[in-house]
Design a protein around this motif. Structure first.
Motif, PDB file in Angstrom:
ATOM      1  N   LEU A 100       0.834  -1.204   0.000  1.00  0.00           N
ATOM      2  CA  LEU A 100       0.000   0.000   0.000  1.00  0.00           C
ATOM      3  C   LEU A 100       0.868   1.253   0.000  1.00  0.00           C
ATOM      4  CD1 LEU A 100      -2.851  -0.973   2.496  1.00  0.00           C
ATOM      5  CD2 LEU A 100      -2.821  -1.168   0.007  1.00  0.00           C
ATOM      6  N   HIS A 101       1.930   1.247   0.815  1.00  0.00           N
ATOM      7  CA  HIS A 101       2.834   2.399   0.862  1.00  0.00           C
ATOM      8  C   HIS A 101       3.534   2.600  -0.476  1.00  0.00           C
ATOM      9  CE1 HIS A 101       3.144   2.045   5.523  1.00  0.00           C
ATOM     10  NE2 HIS A 101       2.077   2.687   5.135  1.00  0.00           N
ATOM     11  N   ALA A 102       3.756   1.512  -1.200  1.00  0.00           N
ATOM     12  CA  ALA A 102       4.419   1.604  -2.507  1.00  0.00           C
ATOM     13  C   ALA A 102       3.488   2.116  -3.596  1.00  0.00           C
ATOM     14  CB  ALA A 102       4.980   0.239  -2.905  1.00  0.00           C
ATOM     15  N   GLY A 103       2.177   2.160  -3.310  1.00  0.00           N
ATOM     16  CA  GLY A 103       1.243   2.718  -4.280  1.00  0.00           C
ATOM     17  C   GLY A 103       0.276   1.741  -4.907  1.00  0.00           C
ATOM     18  N   ALA A 104       0.265   0.475  -4.450  1.00  0.00           N
ATOM     19  CA  ALA A 104      -0.688  -0.489  -5.004  1.00  0.00           C
ATOM     20  C   ALA A 104      -2.126  -0.039  -4.740  1.00  0.00           C
ATOM     21  CB  ALA A 104      -0.457  -1.871  -4.394  1.00  0.00           C
ATOM     22  N   ARG A 105      -2.993  -0.206  -5.726  1.00  0.00           N
ATOM     23  CA  ARG A 105      -4.398   0.178  -5.580  1.00  0.00           C
ATOM     24  C   ARG A 105      -5.285  -1.017  -5.246  1.00  0.00           C
ATOM     25  NH1 ARG A 105      -5.397   5.252  -6.502  1.00  0.00           N
ATOM     26  NH2 ARG A 105      -7.617   4.785  -6.290  1.00  0.00           N
ATOM     27  N   GLY A 106      -4.709  -2.208  -5.279  1.00  0.00           N
ATOM     28  CA  GLY A 106      -5.469  -3.398  -4.929  1.00  0.00           C
ATOM     29  C   GLY A 106      -4.544  -4.473  -4.414  1.00  0.00           C
ATOM     30  N   TYR A 107      -5.092  -5.384  -3.592  1.00  0.00           N
ATOM     31  CA  TYR A 107      -4.280  -6.445  -3.004  1.00  0.00           C
ATOM     32  C   TYR A 107      -5.161  -7.671  -2.849  1.00  0.00           C
ATOM     33  CZ  TYR A 107      -0.612  -8.385   0.076  1.00  0.00           C
ATOM     34  OH  TYR A 107       0.392  -9.145   0.624  1.00  0.00           O
ATOM     35  N   LEU A 108      -4.851  -8.707  -3.624  1.00  0.00           N
ATOM     36  CA  LEU A 108      -5.559  -9.976  -3.527  1.00  0.00           C
ATOM     37  C   LEU A 108      -4.561 -11.078  -3.233  1.00  0.00           C
ATOM     38  CD1 LEU A 108      -7.948  -9.865  -6.644  1.00  0.00           C
ATOM     39  CD2 LEU A 108      -8.494  -9.259  -4.280  1.00  0.00           C
ATOM     40  N   VAL A 109      -5.010 -12.067  -2.488  1.00  0.00           N
ATOM     41  CA  VAL A 109      -4.183 -13.238  -2.218  1.00  0.00           C
ATOM     42  C   VAL A 109      -4.502 -14.299  -3.261  1.00  0.00           C
ATOM     43  CG1 VAL A 109      -3.664 -15.049  -0.533  1.00  0.00           C
ATOM     44  CG2 VAL A 109      -4.093 -12.707   0.240  1.00  0.00           C
ATOM     45  N   LEU A 118     -11.378 -10.379 -11.855  1.00  0.00           N
ATOM     46  CA  LEU A 118     -11.892  -9.513 -12.921  1.00  0.00           C
ATOM     47  C   LEU A 118     -12.451  -8.214 -12.344  1.00  0.00           C
ATOM     48  CD1 LEU A 118     -13.727 -12.098 -15.227  1.00  0.00           C
ATOM     49  CD2 LEU A 118     -11.457 -11.091 -15.538  1.00  0.00           C
ATOM     50  N   HIS A 119     -13.210  -8.332 -11.262  1.00  0.00           N
ATOM     51  CA  HIS A 119     -13.756  -7.144 -10.614  1.00  0.00           C
ATOM     52  C   HIS A 119     -12.641  -6.226 -10.139  1.00  0.00           C
ATOM     53  CE1 HIS A 119     -16.103  -4.567  -7.969  1.00  0.00           C
ATOM     54  NE2 HIS A 119     -15.315  -4.905  -6.978  1.00  0.00           N
ATOM     55  N   ALA A 120     -11.583  -6.810  -9.569  1.00  0.00           N
ATOM     56  CA  ALA A 120     -10.473  -6.012  -9.059  1.00  0.00           C
ATOM     57  C   ALA A 120      -9.772  -5.265 -10.188  1.00  0.00           C
ATOM     58  CB  ALA A 120      -9.488  -6.913  -8.317  1.00  0.00           C
ATOM     59  N   VAL A 121      -9.543  -5.939 -11.311  1.00  0.00           N
ATOM     60  CA  VAL A 121      -8.888  -5.293 -12.456  1.00  0.00           C
ATOM     61  C   VAL A 121      -9.730  -4.119 -12.958  1.00  0.00           C
ATOM     62  CG1 VAL A 121      -8.246  -5.596 -14.883  1.00  0.00           C
ATOM     63  CG2 VAL A 121      -7.556  -7.304 -13.181  1.00  0.00           C
ATOM     64  N   ARG A 122     -11.024  -4.337 -13.098  1.00  0.00           N
ATOM     65  CA  ARG A 122     -11.897  -3.253 -13.575  1.00  0.00           C
ATOM     66  C   ARG A 122     -11.925  -2.081 -12.593  1.00  0.00           C
ATOM     67  NH1 ARG A 122     -15.867  -8.048 -14.651  1.00  0.00           N
ATOM     68  NH2 ARG A 122     -15.466  -8.500 -16.872  1.00  0.00           N
ATOM     69  N   THR A 123     -11.941  -2.406 -11.306  1.00  0.00           N
ATOM     70  CA  THR A 123     -12.037  -1.363 -10.296  1.00  0.00           C
ATOM     71  C   THR A 123     -10.795  -0.488 -10.259  1.00  0.00           C
ATOM     72  OG1 THR A 123     -13.505  -2.709  -8.921  1.00  0.00           O
ATOM     73  CG2 THR A 123     -12.359  -0.896  -7.836  1.00  0.00           C
ATOM     74  N   VAL A 124      -9.606  -1.107 -10.252  1.00  0.00           N
ATOM     75  CA  VAL A 124      -8.386  -0.298 -10.190  1.00  0.00           C
ATOM     76  C   VAL A 124      -8.162   0.441 -11.497  1.00  0.00           C
ATOM     77  CG1 VAL A 124      -7.348  -1.785  -8.427  1.00  0.00           C
ATOM     78  CG2 VAL A 124      -6.817  -2.192 -10.842  1.00  0.00           C
ATOM     79  N   ALA A 125      -8.594  -0.141 -12.624  1.00  0.00           N
ATOM     80  CA  ALA A 125      -8.473   0.557 -13.908  1.00  0.00           C
ATOM     81  C   ALA A 125      -9.308   1.832 -13.919  1.00  0.00           C
ATOM     82  CB  ALA A 125      -8.912  -0.359 -15.050  1.00  0.00           C
ATOM     83  N   ALA A 126     -10.427   1.811 -13.198  1.00  0.00           N
ATOM     84  CA  ALA A 126     -11.312   2.974 -13.125  1.00  0.00           C
ATOM     85  C   ALA A 126     -10.874   3.974 -12.062  1.00  0.00           C
ATOM     86  CB  ALA A 126     -12.736   2.517 -12.852  1.00  0.00           C
ATOM     87  N   GLY A 127      -9.756   3.684 -11.377  1.00  0.00           N
ATOM     88  CA  GLY A 127      -9.249   4.611 -10.379  1.00  0.00           C
ATOM     89  C   GLY A 127      -9.641   4.272  -8.960  1.00  0.00           C
ATOM     90  N   GLY A 128     -10.333   3.156  -8.774  1.00  0.00           N
ATOM     91  CA  GLY A 128     -10.742   2.755  -7.435  1.00  0.00           C
ATOM     92  C   GLY A 128      -9.696   1.896  -6.764  1.00  0.00           C
ATOM     93  N   ALA A 129     -10.009   1.477  -5.552  1.00  0.00           N
ATOM     94  CA  ALA A 129      -9.141   0.579  -4.789  1.00  0.00           C
ATOM     95  C   ALA A 129      -9.961  -0.639  -4.396  1.00  0.00           C
ATOM     96  CB  ALA A 129      -8.596   1.274  -3.545  1.00  0.00           C
ATOM     97  N   VAL A 130      -9.321  -1.797  -4.375  1.00  0.00           N
ATOM     98  CA  VAL A 130     -10.060  -3.019  -4.071  1.00  0.00           C
ATOM     99  C   VAL A 130      -9.159  -4.004  -3.347  1.00  0.00           C
ATOM    100  CG1 VAL A 130      -9.530  -4.114  -6.298  1.00  0.00           C
ATOM    101  CG2 VAL A 130     -11.558  -4.813  -5.037  1.00  0.00           C
ATOM    102  N   PHE A 131      -9.758  -4.695  -2.361  1.00  0.00           N
ATOM    103  CA  PHE A 131      -9.020  -5.657  -1.561  1.00  0.00           C
ATOM    104  C   PHE A 131      -9.927  -6.833  -1.258  1.00  0.00           C
ATOM    105  CE2 PHE A 131      -5.729  -2.605  -0.972  1.00  0.00           C
ATOM    106  CZ  PHE A 131      -6.389  -1.382  -0.915  1.00  0.00           C
ATOM    107  N   GLY A 132      -9.333  -8.012  -1.069  1.00  0.00           N
ATOM    108  CA  GLY A 132     -10.115  -9.177  -0.670  1.00  0.00           C
ATOM    109  C   GLY A 132     -10.774  -8.916   0.674  1.00  0.00           C
ATOM    110  N   PRO A 133     -11.856  -9.638   0.994  1.00  0.00           N
ATOM    111  CA  PRO A 133     -12.608  -9.388   2.235  1.00  0.00           C
ATOM    112  C   PRO A 133     -11.743  -9.450   3.489  1.00  0.00           C
ATOM    113  CG  PRO A 133     -13.821 -10.870   0.796  1.00  0.00           C
ATOM    114  CD  PRO A 133     -12.469 -10.694   0.174  1.00  0.00           C
TER     115      PRO A 133
END
Length: 233
Positions: A100-109, A118-133
Motif C-alpha cells: 500500500l505504501h508503494a502505491g498499489a491500488r489493490g491487493y488480492l491473495v 476480474l472485478h479487481a482489475v476493472r475497479t483499479v483501472a477505473a481509479g478505485g481501490a479493491v481488496f479481498g474481504p
C-alpha cells in the motif's frame, strides 16, 4: 468482442508459468480486458510496460530478481496513470502495508476466484481501490493502529519504529527479512534490536518474542526460526 480502445489493457508480472497462463486465460475470458504483455522478471518489466502501455499491472511480489514492492513503487512514480493490482501468496500485515505504501491500488491473495480478480482489475483501472474481504478487514485494524498502539502503551520506552521491528521479530522474521519489510539497512535493524533488548531488559530473541506476544504483537506468524537467531540482536 469489444474494440481494443474500450478494453482494459493489462500486463501480468508473474514468474510461475502455469499460474501466468491460467491468469491470462481468466482475464481474457472477459470481453473488456486485454492482456497486452507478460513479464517473468523485474528486468523484463520496463520494456513490456513501455510496449504495451497498460492501464493495470497485475503484480506478483516474489520474483526471481527482486521485490515486486519496489517495482510497484517505481511503476506508480514513473507512470501516474497506471494502477498496480497485487496478486500474491503473501498474507502478512507487513507485506500488505509495504504494498500500500508503494502505491498499489489493490491487493488480492492467490486463490481469489475468477470473478473477484476480474472485478479487481476493472475497479483499479477505473481509479478505485479493491481488496479481498479478509485483507479489507485487516486494513481497517491497521489503519487504527491496532495492536501496535497497544504495544506502544505497554512499552513506553520503545519508539514507534522499535515497536514495528519488535512486531516483526515476534513473527519469526530474521534481520534480513525485517530490513526488506521496513526498507531499512540490516545494520539499522540490528541497532534497533539491540536497543529493544536493552529497553525490555531481555537477553535473547526468544525472551523478546515472549514479551511482545504477551502485548499482542506478532500474532500472525509462526515460531519458525526463533532460537536459532538469539545472537543476532
Amino acid at each position: 468482442m469489444q474494440s481494443e480502445k474500450t478494453q482494459v489493457r493489462v500486463v501480468i508480472v508473474e514468474d510461475h508459468p502455469l499460474f501466468r497462463v491460467g491468469l491470462r486465460s481468466a482475464l481474457e475470458s472477459a470481453d473488456d480486458i486485454h492482456v497486452v504483455g507478460e513479464a517473468e522478471t523485474l528486468a523484463d518489466l520496463a520494456p513490456v510496460v513501455e510496449a504495451g502501455r497498460p492501464q493495470v499491472v497485475v503484480m506478483d511480489l516474489s520474483l526471481p530478481d527482486g521485490s515486486g514492492i519496489e517495482a510497484t513503487r517505481r511503476l506508480t512514480e514513473e507512470n501516474p496513470g497506471l494502477s498496480v493490482l497485487v496478486l500474491t501468496m503473501a498474507d502478512d500485515d507487513g507485506t500488505l502495508l509495504a504494498a500500500l505504501h508503494a502505491g498499489a491500488r489493490g491487493y488480492l491473495v492467490k486463490g481469489a476466484g475468477r470473478e473477484e480478480v476480474l472485478h479487481a482489475v476493472r475497479t483499479v483501472a477505473a481509479g478505485g481501490a479493491v481488496f479481498g474481504p479478509d485483507v479489507a478487514a485487516r486494513i481497517a485494524v491497521l489503519a487504527t493502529g491496532g495492536g501496535r498502539r497497544e504495544a506502544e502503551r505497554l512499552f513506553p520506552a520503545l519508539t514507534a519504529r522499535e515497536v514495528e521491528v519488535l512486531d516483526l521479530v515476534a513473527r519469526g522474521y530474521d534481520n534480513r527479512r525485517i530490513s526488506r519489510e521496513l526498507f531499512l539497512a540490516e545494520k539499522t535493524v540490528r541497532n534497533h534490536i539491540t536497543h529493544i533488548f536493552e529497553k525490555l531488559d531481555v537477553a535473547t530473541r526468544a525472551e523478546a518474542v515472549a514479551r511482545a506476544r504477551d502485548a499482542g504483537l506478532g500474532a500472525r506468524d509462526t515460531d519458525a526460526g526463533l532460537g536459532a537467531r538469539d545472537a543476532e540482536g
